[in-house]
Design an enzyme around this catalytic site. Structure first.
Site, PDB file in Angstrom:
ATOM      1  N   THR C  53       0.914  -1.269  -0.032  1.00  0.00           N
ATOM      2  CA  THR C  53       0.085   0.074   0.039  1.00  0.00           C
ATOM      3  C   THR C  53       1.050   1.165  -0.030  1.00  0.00           C
ATOM      4  O   THR C  53       1.939   1.326   0.580  1.00  0.00           O
ATOM      5  CB  THR C  53      -1.008  -0.083   1.225  1.00  0.00           C
ATOM      6  N   GLU C  54       0.651   2.116  -0.886  1.00  0.00           N
ATOM      7  CA  GLU C  54       1.674   3.230  -1.276  1.00  0.00           C
ATOM      8  C   GLU C  54       1.689   4.305   0.059  1.00  0.00           C
ATOM      9  O   GLU C  54       2.702   4.904   0.128  1.00  0.00           O
ATOM     10  CB  GLU C  54       1.301   4.134  -2.397  1.00  0.00           C
ATOM     11  N   ASN C  55       0.662   4.004   0.980  1.00  0.00           N
ATOM     12  CA  ASN C  55       0.966   4.943   2.115  1.00  0.00           C
ATOM     13  C   ASN C  55       2.215   4.264   3.170  1.00  0.00           C
ATOM     14  O   ASN C  55       2.081   4.710   4.311  1.00  0.00           O
ATOM     15  CB  ASN C  55      -0.221   5.327   2.839  1.00  0.00           C
ATOM     16  N   SER C  95       8.275   4.161   0.195  1.00  0.00           N
ATOM     17  CA  SER C  95       7.263   3.546  -0.485  1.00  0.00           C
ATOM     18  C   SER C  95       7.171   3.707  -2.021  1.00  0.00           C
ATOM     19  O   SER C  95       6.783   2.906  -2.747  1.00  0.00           O
ATOM     20  CB  SER C  95       5.846   3.961   0.195  1.00  0.00           C
TER      21      SER C  95
END
Lengths: 228, 219, 228, 219
Positions: C53-55, C95
């Protein structure tokens, strides 16, 4: 008040002590290989200085001795060192981001030559058969907020290492803010080279040794001098 | 010089009108609500704010926008189901928006902290967000030139700080904190806990204290 | 062998199951917000897929329920999620370095339109009064090794979303490698758009719906198709 | 797909002649000696090697150089008191040297892993190491354009790996490991310990398993 503060030139240890005293409390500092490393011997606990080593650590302690020696804990000179409380480790890109991003307050480097405008030459003699090696010198020179140089003022042949224009290959352009030598402390700023103090010589005697115009440091004008 | 400060009000007191302020957080995770509230109370205005979003609901950054303190938002995702304060200001032409792909936002913030003057990235090439930007063909693809985002102040939230200002975060609340701490001239951190120096394992420090200026504990 | 593999168009869940089945074991995958999130319901333990997940997380687990909900542990859609053994957390630049550096094997995204050359439009309707919001869509589209799109083939008005040229603002150029729709699976490669299978229609019926030239997928030529 | 491999020989068996190989370590700290020895035994030659140094004494990278397997070194500091094998090859004109300031080396490796096509840095501006390079005035100073360094293979050393390939390092032996793991197409790691998946705290993972292809435990 005379700016001559010592009757004799300063030895390496006295000079290291002087540099140490000039580092503001709470500073983050990188000490180059060689003579600058001596500065760490004179930093006091009250100063609360944090030392950075470019191979990935903040909070470096003194050189490791005996059983403290750990091959995984070395400084940029590849000497075993120790870890102080509050230390941190990071990888090489993060370590150089600290240097290159302007986060170090001071780095202290040795030098072959420094020019009147703060150019630094400390990585390469320029000799045609020399194997060049630069390490982190260019990153430190360009990145730290203040670059202090420690060197003898004169070469063995008596030539000044503070020069109008460096003849050795440059490490960085206009980066040096102070030069600590056995004979004087020089402040390099946009309006030229000022002499904060001399050791074992008068200002006038110093000027005869150095081929760049010098001005005695006027404390009242300190605001105009970079690095103070 | 690192300072431990008693109240969020004192912590943000020096933030001047016209400042660029980075605010950590992705959605509510990692958003330093107490520092933002203090910034609102401080009266500082004409701010440029850097955050992934543009405020949610009726709290934090959303209130700062509602009260007209934000001249410009730099963010990747302003529009949400509850971004009504931003939406209203934007439609009224009362707030400027610089929309940045999230990865460019992160990398531009990282570049500012790392002393990088600009970089090329494939992200955005051929889209309206790269219009007018310099592009080069590098590593086999077209890439767009992007510049660092610097800030006067960063407001971030961490889990713990030690006496040297070293920080650790918690789960996905880490998000923008570490890179904003490095990109701002002055970094103010709210933490849940202050631990003695030496209590954090040096292997696990995420933000070294060199990036931190002010720490305030928030209950 | 007919490439029609279903007598009816596929529902969202059947399509998600199909995408899940097509993900190679051991892959690192990012599932976009909305329909792509359904894919996670059909990934099996044997597949050993790691979700990004990009966060700031690898090893994301299913949506959190009840007491599992933790405001510090959310996905890119800001939904509370869980952590699987072997997870890791990192900051936003790290990320996105994972995404932008080409390390994700697959991302699955929704779309307004996909062009015959793999251009993607999924972030902005282009409506003059719309507030634009892009998030990480452009980074995912440009960075992942394979970009799978999940969408209905037709708009509510019956227009094909697989188009010759996108009329909506682009997210990325030439980035989509596969399109999963209710009516067919399309493989996009340098030599055009191939149809791997159809659902509830024949290849010929499909071609009448889509304004770009289609070719039935020939497994023997699979080496020439990107994404297989 | 992550593989756990029994021997260093099998781990390096796929490295082809002509490859660009990144080797972790700064001095001896973090240097994957066993993997380098295996590479020497494999016979692979015509290599471009990326390392901070160019070998010390009569071990590791120094032997690879001595045996004539290295066509080109990309490094920041080849010259040391005990770099005699490199020195001899260099003076004989039998090895090519690309000398890179250490921060540029780290940032160029990082750029490769992060998908950055190039960047501007003040480091090196006005020096002979920036001669012929494109320069721009950005953020108030002259900056030099630098490009990423990609590699076919990275050989690195970590302390522990879990079943997902997540890595942690030890003290300053971390150095180039994390950025090289990300910059290479294929990353081979030697570790002292393999722990069960779940045994590493997700907050403390330094290199996520996504960057790791092969793991071999070295006693």
């Amino acid at each position: 008040m005379s700016i001559q503060t010592s009757t004799t030139p300063l030895g390496r240890d006295d000079l290291a002590q002087l540099v140490a005293r000039d580092i503001a409390p709470g500073s983050f500092v990188n000490l180059g290989i060689g003579q600058p490393t001596l500065v760490s011997n004179y930093l006091t606990e009250e100063q609360n200085i944090t030392l950075h080593t470019e191979n990935g650590m903040l909070g470096m302690g003194p050189e490791a001795k005996g059983e403290e020696i750990d091959g995984d804990l070395i400084n940029a000179g590849k000497i075993p060192v120790t870890e102080l409380p509050g230390a941190s480790y990071f990888h090489h890109a993060d370590s150089f981001a600290i240097m290159r991003g302007g986060h170090l307050d001071i780095c202290v480097l040795g030098a072959f030559q420094v020019s009147a405008t703060g150019d630094l030459a400390n990585w390469h003699t320029g000799a045609p058969d020399a194997i060049p090696a630069v390490g982190g010198a260019m990153d430190l020179a360009t990145g730290a907020k203040d670059v202090f140089v420690m060197m003898t003022l004169l070469t063995r042949d008596g030539a000044s290492k503070l020069v109008d224009t460096c003849s050795y290959p440059l490490t960085g352009v206009g980066c040096v803010t102070r030069v600590y030598t056995d004979k004087a402390v020089f402040l390099i700023g946009p309006d030229g080279v000022r002499v904060r103090e001399t050791f074992g010589c008068t200002f006038e005697e110093l000027q005869t040794l150095v081929p760049v115009p010098l001005v005695p440091f006027d404390e009242k004008a300190a605001g105009a001098v970079v690095g103070l | 010089m690192l300072k431990f400060i008693d109240t969020v009000g004192e912590a943000v007191a020096g933030i001047k009108d016209g400042s660029t302020v980075m605010i950590g957080g992705f959605g509510n995770a990692g958003q330093p609500f107490e520092l933002i509230d203090a910034l609102l109370d401080s009266g500082a205005t004409d701010l440029t704010v850097v955050n992934n979003n543009a405020g949610q609901g009726d709290q934090g950054l959303a209130l700062l926008i509602k009260e007209g303190r934000v001249r410009k938002m730099i963010c990747s995702f302003p529009r949400q189901s509850d971004s009504w304060h931003f939406d209203a200001k934007y439609k009224a032409g009362e707030i400027e928006l610089e929309l940045v792909p999230q990865g460019n936002l992160a990398e531009r913030i990282r570049a500012a902290g790392a002393g990088i003057g600009g970089f090329f990235t494939p992200t955005g090439y051929g889209t309206m967000l790269a219009e007018g930007k310099h592009a080069r063909f590098l590593d086999g693809k077209w890439q767009v030139f992007e510049t660092p985002i610097h800030a006067d102040v960063a407001l971030i939230k961490a889990l713990k700080a030690d006496g040297k200002g070293n920080l650790v975060y918690r789960k996905t609340a880490r998000n923008f904190g570490p890179i904003m701490a490095a990109a701002a001239k002055h970094t103010i951190v709210q933490v849940s806990e202050i631990v003695p120096t030496g209590a954090l394992d040096p292997e696990n420090v995420v933000t070294p204290g060199i990036y931190v200026n002010s720490i305030v504990k928030v209950a």
